[in-house]
Design a protein around this motif. Structure first.
Motif, mmCIF file in Angstrom:
data_model
loop_
_atom_site.group_PDB
_atom_site.id
_atom_site.type_symbol
_atom_site.label_atom_id
_atom_site.label_comp_id
_atom_site.label_asym_id
_atom_site.label_seq_id
_atom_site.Cartn_x
_atom_site.Cartn_y
_atom_site.Cartn_z
ATOM 1 N N LEU A 51 0.653 -1.283 0.031
ATOM 2 C CA LEU A 51 -0.058 -0.051 -0.077
ATOM 3 C C LEU A 51 0.799 1.168 0.015
ATOM 4 O O LEU A 51 0.472 2.354 -0.706
ATOM 5 C CB LEU A 51 -0.924 -0.058 1.235
ATOM 6 N N THR A 52 2.097 1.312 0.824
ATOM 7 C CA THR A 52 2.663 2.467 0.903
ATOM 8 C C THR A 52 3.525 2.542 -0.437
ATOM 9 O O THR A 52 3.620 3.713 -0.889
ATOM 10 C CB THR A 52 4.087 2.054 1.878
ATOM 11 N N HIS B 47 3.156 6.039 -5.832
ATOM 12 C CA HIS B 47 2.750 6.071 -7.232
ATOM 13 C C HIS B 47 1.600 6.904 -7.502
ATOM 14 O O HIS B 47 0.867 6.683 -8.279
ATOM 15 C CB HIS B 47 2.997 4.794 -8.089
ATOM 16 N N ASN B 48 0.940 7.694 -6.385
ATOM 17 C CA ASN B 48 -0.366 8.400 -6.400
ATOM 18 C C ASN B 48 -1.503 7.615 -6.737
ATOM 19 O O ASN B 48 -2.411 8.062 -7.282
ATOM 20 C CB ASN B 48 -0.215 9.508 -7.413
ATOM 21 N N LYS B 49 -1.226 6.406 -6.352
ATOM 22 C CA LYS B 49 -2.529 5.523 -6.265
ATOM 23 C C LYS B 49 -3.316 5.579 -5.064
ATOM 24 O O LYS B 49 -2.861 6.108 -3.999
ATOM 25 C CB LYS B 49 -2.149 3.988 -6.277
ATOM 26 N N GLU C 59 -3.883 7.298 7.273
ATOM 27 C CA GLU C 59 -5.055 7.837 7.272
ATOM 28 C C GLU C 59 -4.819 9.382 6.804
ATOM 29 O O GLU C 59 -5.790 10.023 5.915
ATOM 30 C CB GLU C 59 -5.955 7.779 8.545
ATOM 31 N N PRO C 60 -3.839 10.322 7.435
ATOM 32 C CA PRO C 60 -3.892 11.594 7.170
ATOM 33 C C PRO C 60 -3.226 11.575 5.605
ATOM 34 O O PRO C 60 -3.537 12.741 5.010
ATOM 35 C CB PRO C 60 -2.629 12.090 7.909
ATOM 36 N N LEU C 61 -2.853 10.604 4.968
ATOM 37 C CA LEU C 61 -2.386 10.689 3.412
ATOM 38 C C LEU C 61 -3.663 10.411 2.608
ATOM 39 O O LEU C 61 -3.395 10.329 1.528
ATOM 40 C CB LEU C 61 -1.254 9.941 3.270
ATOM 41 N N GLN D 5 -12.766 4.462 -7.709
ATOM 42 C CA GLN D 5 -11.756 5.441 -7.283
ATOM 43 C C GLN D 5 -10.537 4.807 -6.475
ATOM 44 O O GLN D 5 -9.390 5.241 -6.466
ATOM 45 C CB GLN D 5 -12.345 6.504 -6.639
ATOM 46 N N LEU D 6 -10.777 3.540 -6.025
ATOM 47 C CA LEU D 6 -9.653 2.994 -5.138
ATOM 48 C C LEU D 6 -8.837 2.097 -6.065
ATOM 49 O O LEU D 6 -9.265 1.025 -6.719
ATOM 50 C CB LEU D 6 -10.216 2.186 -3.941
ATOM 51 N N ASP D 7 -7.649 2.090 -6.371
ATOM 52 C CA ASP D 7 -6.747 1.312 -6.674
ATOM 53 C C ASP D 7 -6.178 -0.027 -5.918
ATOM 54 O O ASP D 7 -6.007 -1.105 -6.667
ATOM 55 C CB ASP D 7 -5.222 1.952 -7.070
ATOM 56 N N LEU D 8 -6.171 0.235 -4.628
ATOM 57 C CA LEU D 8 -5.917 -0.954 -3.845
ATOM 58 C C LEU D 8 -6.602 -1.173 -2.673
ATOM 59 O O LEU D 8 -6.980 0.119 -2.008
ATOM 60 C CB LEU D 8 -4.385 -0.634 -3.532
#
Length: 198
Positions: free
Chosen positions: A51-52, A57-59, A80-82, A122-125
């Motif tokens: 995930l990180t 990669h802006n996912k 979460e803040p990201l 909208q979610l890639d992962l």
């Protein structure tokens, strides 16, 4: 010395050709289903590492944590803040709650959030952390999970973590890693540590 260098170069060239051939055959592009299972430590840690990387990669990612309790969560504090959406079952370990009815209700509540994520283009992962236990204990219907995984957006990658992953999920998965314990500090009486184990 020259002979050794030549032999090494030939071996590396054969390896390069084999790798290049595999790369040329891998032309399908879509989200994948990854399973991190087994009795060893590191299943969740590996999922969060992926995930990180994706965030780098802006996912966009989302996390649903089954089993986890109300204690401080280092991954949530950071991610979460990201912009990573988090939902935590927040009942704690099933061997502590010992209440199947309330655990099932808590599972179903957080599963509704997971289904929304699995339908969100909208979610890639999406990480479904420790969801294998929900299937094992009968808190969540296996077929319902499989349907949601099959019907998710084509580009979306999902990571499932937890021990004893059901064979039908393993069969559906694209990548499966089984973590095997060799040594664990806890077995030697070392306490779980903030920032290392949780």
């Amino acid at each position: 010395m020259t002979d050794k260098n030549e032999m090494h170069q030939k071996r590396q060239q054969r390896l390069k050709e084999a790798v290049d051939e595999r790369i040329s055959k891998a032309n399908e592009q879509r989200g994948i289903l990854i399973v991190n299972t087994g009795n060893g430590k590191g299943k969740t840690t590996a999922a969060f590492g992926t995930l990180t990387r994706a965030l780098g990669h802006n996912k966009k990612g989302g996390v649903v944590q089954f089993i986890k309790g109300l204690w401080e969560n280092g991954e949530k504090n950071l991610l979460e803040p990201l912009g990573v959406e988090f939902h935590v079952m927040a009942t704690g370990f099933t061997w502590e709650t010992q209440d199947k009815a309330s655990d099932t209700l808590a599972c179903q509540e957080v599963w509704r959030k997971a289904k929304q994520m699995l339908a969100n283009s909208q979610l890639d992962l999406v990480i479904l952390d420790e969801i294998t236990y929900m299937i094992t204990y009968g808190y969540l219907d296996l077929e319902e999970l499989l349907i949601a995984l099959k019907n998710r957006p084509n580009h979306q990658t999902v990571i499932i973590t937890g021990r004893a992953c059901h064979r039908d999920i393993i069969e559906l998965a694209d990548t499966v890693t089984e973590m095997r314990p060799i040594k664990h500090a806890f077995d030697a009486g070392i306490k779980a540590q903030k920032g290392i184990d949780w």
